[in-house]
Design a protein around this motif. Structure first.
Motif, PDB file in Angstrom:
ATOM      1  N   SER A 188       0.825  -1.209   0.000  1.00  0.00           N
ATOM      2  CA  SER A 188       0.000   0.000   0.000  1.00  0.00           C
ATOM      3  C   SER A 188       0.860   1.260   0.000  1.00  0.00           C
ATOM      4  N   SER A 189       0.428   2.247  -0.770  1.00  0.00           N
ATOM      5  CA  SER A 189       1.140   3.516  -0.814  1.00  0.00           C
ATOM      6  C   SER A 189       0.163   4.649  -1.099  1.00  0.00           C
ATOM      7  N   PHE A 190       0.540   5.843  -0.666  1.00  0.00           N
ATOM      8  CA  PHE A 190      -0.253   7.053  -0.919  1.00  0.00           C
ATOM      9  C   PHE A 190       0.538   7.968  -1.837  1.00  0.00           C
ATOM     10  N   HIS A 191      -0.171   8.593  -2.782  1.00  0.00           N
ATOM     11  CA  HIS A 191       0.452   9.540  -3.700  1.00  0.00           C
ATOM     12  C   HIS A 191      -0.421  10.793  -3.799  1.00  0.00           C
ATOM     13  N   GLY A 192       0.223  11.950  -3.849  1.00  0.00           N
ATOM     14  CA  GLY A 192      -0.531  13.199  -3.946  1.00  0.00           C
ATOM     15  C   GLY A 192       0.252  14.264  -4.683  1.00  0.00           C
ATOM     16  N   LYS A 193      -0.440  15.309  -5.095  1.00  0.00           N
ATOM     17  CA  LYS A 193       0.221  16.415  -5.788  1.00  0.00           C
ATOM     18  C   LYS A 193      -0.587  17.693  -5.598  1.00  0.00           C
ATOM     19  N   LEU A 194       0.073  18.726  -5.096  1.00  0.00           N
ATOM     20  CA  LEU A 194      -0.530  20.048  -4.970  1.00  0.00           C
ATOM     21  C   LEU A 194      -0.072  20.897  -6.155  1.00  0.00           C
ATOM     22  N   SER A 195      -0.971  21.744  -6.645  1.00  0.00           N
ATOM     23  CA  SER A 195      -0.676  22.503  -7.853  1.00  0.00           C
ATOM     24  C   SER A 195      -0.940  23.993  -7.661  1.00  0.00           C
ATOM     25  N   TYR A 196      -0.045  24.793  -8.224  1.00  0.00           N
ATOM     26  CA  TYR A 196      -0.191  26.252  -8.265  1.00  0.00           C
ATOM     27  C   TYR A 196       0.155  26.668  -9.686  1.00  0.00           C
ATOM     28  N   ASN A 197      -0.790  27.277 -10.379  1.00  0.00           N
ATOM     29  CA  ASN A 197      -0.572  27.665 -11.778  1.00  0.00           C
ATOM     30  C   ASN A 197      -1.136  29.067 -11.973  1.00  0.00           C
TER      31      ASN A 197
ATOM     32  N   GLU B  61      -3.723  15.747  -7.295  1.00  0.00           N
ATOM     33  CA  GLU B  61      -3.835  14.301  -7.117  1.00  0.00           C
ATOM     34  C   GLU B  61      -3.828  13.955  -5.631  1.00  0.00           C
ATOM     35  N   ALA B  62      -4.557  12.893  -5.271  1.00  0.00           N
ATOM     36  CA  ALA B  62      -4.528  12.334  -3.919  1.00  0.00           C
ATOM     37  C   ALA B  62      -5.216  10.980  -3.977  1.00  0.00           C
ATOM     38  N   TYR B  63      -4.454   9.899  -3.898  1.00  0.00           N
ATOM     39  CA  TYR B  63      -5.055   8.581  -4.041  1.00  0.00           C
ATOM     40  C   TYR B  63      -4.213   7.516  -3.328  1.00  0.00           C
ATOM     41  N   TRP B  64      -4.902   6.449  -2.916  1.00  0.00           N
ATOM     42  CA  TRP B  64      -4.255   5.268  -2.356  1.00  0.00           C
ATOM     43  C   TRP B  64      -4.051   4.252  -3.469  1.00  0.00           C
ATOM     44  N   LEU B  65      -2.923   3.569  -3.444  1.00  0.00           N
ATOM     45  CA  LEU B  65      -2.605   2.544  -4.440  1.00  0.00           C
ATOM     46  C   LEU B  65      -2.244   1.245  -3.729  1.00  0.00           C
ATOM     47  N   TYR B  66      -2.911   0.156  -4.137  1.00  0.00           N
ATOM     48  CA  TYR B  66      -2.612  -1.164  -3.585  1.00  0.00           C
ATOM     49  C   TYR B  66      -2.131  -2.059  -4.723  1.00  0.00           C
ATOM     50  N   GLN B  67      -0.966  -2.680  -4.563  1.00  0.00           N
ATOM     51  CA  GLN B  67      -0.384  -3.520  -5.604  1.00  0.00           C
ATOM     52  C   GLN B  67      -0.005  -4.887  -5.040  1.00  0.00           C
ATOM     53  N   LYS B  68      -0.229  -5.924  -5.849  1.00  0.00           N
ATOM     54  CA  LYS B  68       0.138  -7.272  -5.426  1.00  0.00           C
ATOM     55  C   LYS B  68       0.577  -8.080  -6.641  1.00  0.00           C
ATOM     56  N   GLU B  69       1.546  -8.996  -6.411  1.00  0.00           N
ATOM     57  CA  GLU B  69       2.136  -9.756  -7.510  1.00  0.00           C
ATOM     58  C   GLU B  69       1.248 -10.897  -7.998  1.00  0.00           C
ATOM     59  N   LYS B  70       0.371 -11.408  -7.130  1.00  0.00           N
ATOM     60  CA  LYS B  70      -0.464 -12.549  -7.511  1.00  0.00           C
ATOM     61  C   LYS B  70      -1.930 -12.276  -7.193  1.00  0.00           C
ATOM     62  N   LEU B  71      -2.806 -12.796  -8.063  1.00  0.00           N
ATOM     63  CA  LEU B  71      -4.247 -12.676  -7.882  1.00  0.00           C
ATOM     64  C   LEU B  71      -4.797 -14.049  -7.508  1.00  0.00           C
ATOM     65  N   PHE B  72      -5.170 -14.216  -6.232  1.00  0.00           N
ATOM     66  CA  PHE B  72      -5.670 -15.504  -5.730  1.00  0.00           C
ATOM     67  C   PHE B  72      -4.709 -16.645  -6.060  1.00  0.00           C
ATOM     68  N   GLY B  73      -3.405 -16.383  -5.910  1.00  0.00           N
ATOM     69  CA  GLY B  73      -2.401 -17.403  -6.162  1.00  0.00           C
ATOM     70  C   GLY B  73      -1.952 -17.511  -7.600  1.00  0.00           C
ATOM     71  N   ALA B  74      -2.665 -16.917  -8.542  1.00  0.00           N
ATOM     72  CA  ALA B  74      -2.300 -16.968  -9.958  1.00  0.00           C
ATOM     73  C   ALA B  74      -1.239 -15.915 -10.270  1.00  0.00           C
ATOM     74  N   ASP B  75      -0.443 -16.183 -11.289  1.00  0.00           N
ATOM     75  CA  ASP B  75       0.640 -15.284 -11.673  1.00  0.00           C
ATOM     76  C   ASP B  75       0.088 -14.102 -12.481  1.00  0.00           C
TER      77      ASP B  75
ATOM     78  N   ARG C 234      -8.311  10.987  -6.032  1.00  0.00           N
ATOM     79  CA  ARG C 234      -8.185  11.911  -7.166  1.00  0.00           C
ATOM     80  C   ARG C 234      -7.052  11.398  -8.031  1.00  0.00           C
ATOM     81  N   ARG C 235      -7.383  10.879  -9.199  1.00  0.00           N
ATOM     82  CA  ARG C 235      -6.499  10.057  -9.998  1.00  0.00           C
ATOM     83  C   ARG C 235      -5.502  10.853 -10.839  1.00  0.00           C
ATOM     84  N   PRO C 236      -4.332  10.265 -11.160  1.00  0.00           N
ATOM     85  CA  PRO C 236      -3.372  10.893 -12.073  1.00  0.00           C
ATOM     86  C   PRO C 236      -3.773  10.628 -13.513  1.00  0.00           C
ATOM     87  N   SER C 237      -4.681  11.421 -14.032  1.00  0.00           N
ATOM     88  CA  SER C 237      -5.288  11.142 -15.343  1.00  0.00           C
ATOM     89  C   SER C 237      -4.947  12.181 -16.400  1.00  0.00           C
ATOM     90  N   THR C 238      -3.943  13.012 -16.140  1.00  0.00           N
ATOM     91  CA  THR C 238      -3.522  14.027 -17.119  1.00  0.00           C
ATOM     92  C   THR C 238      -2.017  13.925 -17.364  1.00  0.00           C
TER      93      THR C 238
END
Length: 224
Positions: free
Chosen positions: A94-103, A141-155, A164-168
């Motif tokens: 698990s990790s958190f990612h965020g970004k504040l912007s001033y333009n 941006e401000a979002y939690w990310l969960y990553q795992k190498e296997k899905l229910f034991g499958a590769d 708030r997703r990194p979509s730009t």
């Protein structure tokens, strides 16, 4: 007789006196040093909030020709853009990612939502960080990310995120701006949105190198 006594003295092992209190003090110091080193390792590793900075001053020459034949231009539009990126790794998955912007445009603090033609999209939430507006710092941006190498034991490596997703700022705009690509889909939908995503790497199933399947969903409200 004298020779025998000399041999006995030589063969007699020396007696070592153990200072228990001194050893106890050394052990306590080693324990303290070990704890301090562990804390420093954690702090310099992943267990804290990391910041990064991207600050740019830009000059644009803009020339527009409208459908009705009229023209708009700005020979020197100067802007300051500041991104404050942040990241925090809670655990191995698990990790958190965020970004504040001033333009901000030089010398400009106007409410562009009032000056544009109706309905005025400069302050619209999906593009509020891409437009040079006022002095305010906005959440890009401000979002939690969960990553795992296997899905229910499958590769099958998979990942899920929400926020708030990194979509730009993906291909090809990152080449023009000389920055890291942000979203692989921004050439299709280059807007910021609040939602979720679920991604599965399908390379082991399909045999296609780098293939993946992704589901994204969110909600957007207009200012109409």
């Amino acid at each position: 007789m004298a020779e025998q006594e000399a041999k006995q003295k030589t063969q007699t092992p020396a007696v070592t006196i153990v200072d228990e209190k001194r050893i106890e003090k050394i052990e306590k110091k080693l324990d303290t040093v070990s704890k301090t080193a562990t804390a420093a390792k954690i702090q310099s590793g992943n267990d804290n909030l990391k910041w990064d900075v991207d600050f740019r001053t830009q000059v644009d020459n803009i020339q527009y020709k409208h459908v009705d034949g009229s023209k708009s231009k700005n020979n020197a539009l100067l802007t300051n853009r500041l991104w404050l990126g942040m990241g925090y790794k809670a655990d191995d998955n698990s990790s958190f990612h965020g970004k504040l912007s001033y333009n901000k445009a030089f010398g400009d603090t106007a409410d562009h939502g009032q000056s544009n033609t109706n309905p005025g999209y400069a302050n619209f939430d999906w593009v509020t960080n891409e437009n040079a507006t006022d002095n305010s710092i906005k959440l890009k941006e401000a979002y939690w990310l969960y990553q795992k190498e296997k899905l229910f034991g499958a590769d099958i490596p998979w990942a899920a995120s929400v926020g708030r997703r990194p979509s730009t700022d993906g291909l090809p705009i990152n080449i023009r701006n000389d920055q890291q690509p942000n979203s692989p889909l921004s050439h299709t939908v280059d807007v910021e949105f609040d939602g979720f995503s679920l991604k599965f790497d399908t390379q082991s199933l399909t045999g296609l190198t780098g293939s993946w399947f992704k589901i994204c969903g969110g909600r957007g409200l207009t200012n109409a």
